[in-house]
Write an enzyme that holds these catalytic residues in place. Structure first.
Site, PDB file in Angstrom:
ATOM      1  N   GLU A   1       5.538 -11.878   3.266  1.00 47.84           N
ATOM      2  CA  GLU A   1       4.423 -11.065   2.747  1.00 47.84           C
ATOM      3  C   GLU A   1       3.276 -11.896   2.155  1.00 47.84           C
ATOM      4  O   GLU A   1       2.803 -11.620   1.055  1.00 47.84           O
ATOM      5  CB  GLU A   1       4.948 -10.052   1.725  1.00 47.84           C
ATOM      6  CG  GLU A   1       5.975  -9.109   2.320  1.00 47.84           C
ATOM      7  CD  GLU A   1       6.685  -8.230   1.293  1.00 47.84           C
ATOM      8  OE1 GLU A   1       6.230  -8.147   0.150  1.00 47.84           O
ATOM      9  OE2 GLU A   1       7.718  -7.614   1.660  1.00 47.84           O
TER      10      GLU A   1
ATOM     11  N   GLU B   1      13.483  -5.237   8.846  1.00 48.77           N
ATOM     12  CA  GLU B   1      13.836  -4.369   7.705  1.00 48.77           C
ATOM     13  C   GLU B   1      13.626  -2.893   8.037  1.00 48.77           C
ATOM     14  O   GLU B   1      13.118  -2.121   7.215  1.00 48.77           O
ATOM     15  CB  GLU B   1      12.991  -4.751   6.478  1.00 48.77           C
ATOM     16  CG  GLU B   1      13.072  -6.223   6.119  1.00 48.77           C
ATOM     17  CD  GLU B   1      12.326  -6.591   4.826  1.00 48.77           C
ATOM     18  OE1 GLU B   1      11.948  -5.686   4.073  1.00 48.77           O
ATOM     19  OE2 GLU B   1      12.141  -7.795   4.590  1.00 48.77           O
TER      20      GLU B   1
END
Ligand code: 9MR
Length: 388
Positions: free
Chosen positions: A181, A297
């Protein structure tokens, strides 16, 4: 290609159903969603049949794809039924918590690998691959981080952390989420990078440095850049996709040892701004850089869906199948991991709970480890996927 048709069907369905009560409609309107938007995502006639209940890992493996899930040690240790289902369904395990800084670094000078080692052993014992998540992230930092790490010592901490952890698990890890991220166009930098502590202390080159250290200590692991909130056709996600492409291009052009991109895929059941063409193009662009892709995910949040269990499960399942059929069409995609296996243990029950207090249903298995329509949807997507 399943693309345009799906979007059209989803959009057409917007106007069809009428199952929401007025109270529900008011609640959803308050939440900022048009009621007909949500109702229409459902198609009660859509079937999610599968021929047999062959475990997901086997169905995926037939196509050269790895299927697995995130899990925590405490859950596997306390629930033998979960451990058995996990071993039966999953070809790869990723620790949901245990390899993050806050778990590995109780103090600035001590590493604690106990929980991570337990999970690595569980994976090994059951013939599963093991994934590492994550070496560099702006979250899940230990409480001492803020008071200790600064511009002067940040590089030492970063390098020492990556070197120690990748060396500890060297040879045992299929793939490492080296950096997680690192983009955030909302932070308004021209390169689209996130103003994380690492960026503030070290500048944008911390990303390349992280990959180089990991490659040196564990030359066998696939090194992954992992990111989120980029799946939909909305300006924020579009900006994230271009920031990521820019980052990946730059890393590749500098000869950085990066091997794959991780697309997290935390989806929303109510979201209809899914554009198969744009997502497919993005995946092709990533693949054209010579990178593999992992869905790292995957789950589907049902926060804004109506109460009705059957309807909710159908919309969640449809979201899984529509998404995976687009993503698996790209042959660079080599793995799919759901972020958990059973609804009982999902992060979503804490981070995106339903306002009506009902239990969330974002994963392939329900709280009693019974496969749901979402399981069928994933199975069907694997069954239809082209072989790698
Ligand atoms: O699911 C994880 C949750 O239980 C943890 O509290 C949180 C912080 O460690 O991280 C969650 O997992 C995140 C993952 O590490 C990175 N992408 C987003 C995931 C969901 O928030």
């Amino acid at each position: 290609m399943p693309n345009r048709k799906l979007v059209t069907r989803r959009q057409a369905l917007w106007l069809s159903l009428g199952t929401l009560t007025s109270i529900g409609a008011i609640a959803t309107a308050k939440a900022g969603y048009e009621s007909q938007q949500i109702e229409s995502l459902d198609n009660s006639k859509r079937n999610f049949k599968v021929a047999a209940y062959t475990p997901l890992k086997k169905r995926a493996a037939t196509k050269g794809i790895i299927y697995g899930a995130a899990i925590r040690r405490d859950l596997l240790q306390s629930n033998p039924k979960l451990a058995a289902s996990f071993a039966q369904q999953c070809g790869i395990l990723v620790p949901e918590w245990e390899l993050k800084w806050n778990f590995l670094r109780p103090t600035p000078n001590r590493f604690d690998f106990t929980a991570g080692d337990w999970l690595a052993k569980f994976a090994r014992t059951h013939g599963m691959l093991f994934r590492g998540h994550t070496l560099v992230w702006h979250e899940a930092l230990p409480p001492w981080f803020k008071g200790v790490v600064n511009r002067q010592n940040a590089e030492k901490f970063l390098v020492e952390h990556i070197a120690t952890v990748t060396k500890h698990y060297a040879g045992q890890v299929h793939s490492w989420d080296v950096v997680n991220e690192a983009t955030k166009p909302g932070d308004k930098r021209s390169d689209g990078l996130r103003n994380s502590p690492w960026l503030k202390f070290l500048g944008p080159d911390y990303i390349e440095l992280a990959f180089r250290v990991a490659a040196e200590k564990d030359p066998k692991a696939l090194l992954v850049y992992n990111d989120t909130e980029l799946e939909y056709d909305i300006p924020e996600h579009e900006a994230t996709r271009s920031a990521i492409l820019k980052l990946l291009e730059r890393l590749k052009s500098r000869g950085t040892p990066i091997h794959a991109f991780g697309i997290q895929s935390h989806l929303w059941g109510h979201e209809n701004r899914f554009n198969p063409k744009k997502l497919r193009k993005f995946l092709a662009d990533v693949a054209s850089l010579g990178l593999k892709i992992l869905v790292t995910e995957l789950d589907v949040r049902d926060k804004n869906l109506p109460k009705d269990l059957k309807l909710r499960d159908r919309v969640v399942a449809a979201t899984y199948e529509d998404y995976l059929s687009v993503v698996l069409d790209e042959k660079a995609v080599i793995a799919v991991l759901t972020w958990g296996l059973s609804d009982r243990d999902s992060w979503i029950s804490k981070y995106a709970p339903r306002s009506d207090g009902l239990a969330v249903r974002p994963l392939p298995f329900d709280s009693n480890l019974k496969p749901k329509l979402a399981w069928n949807a994933i199975a069907r997507a694997f069954d239809r996927a082209p072989k790698r």
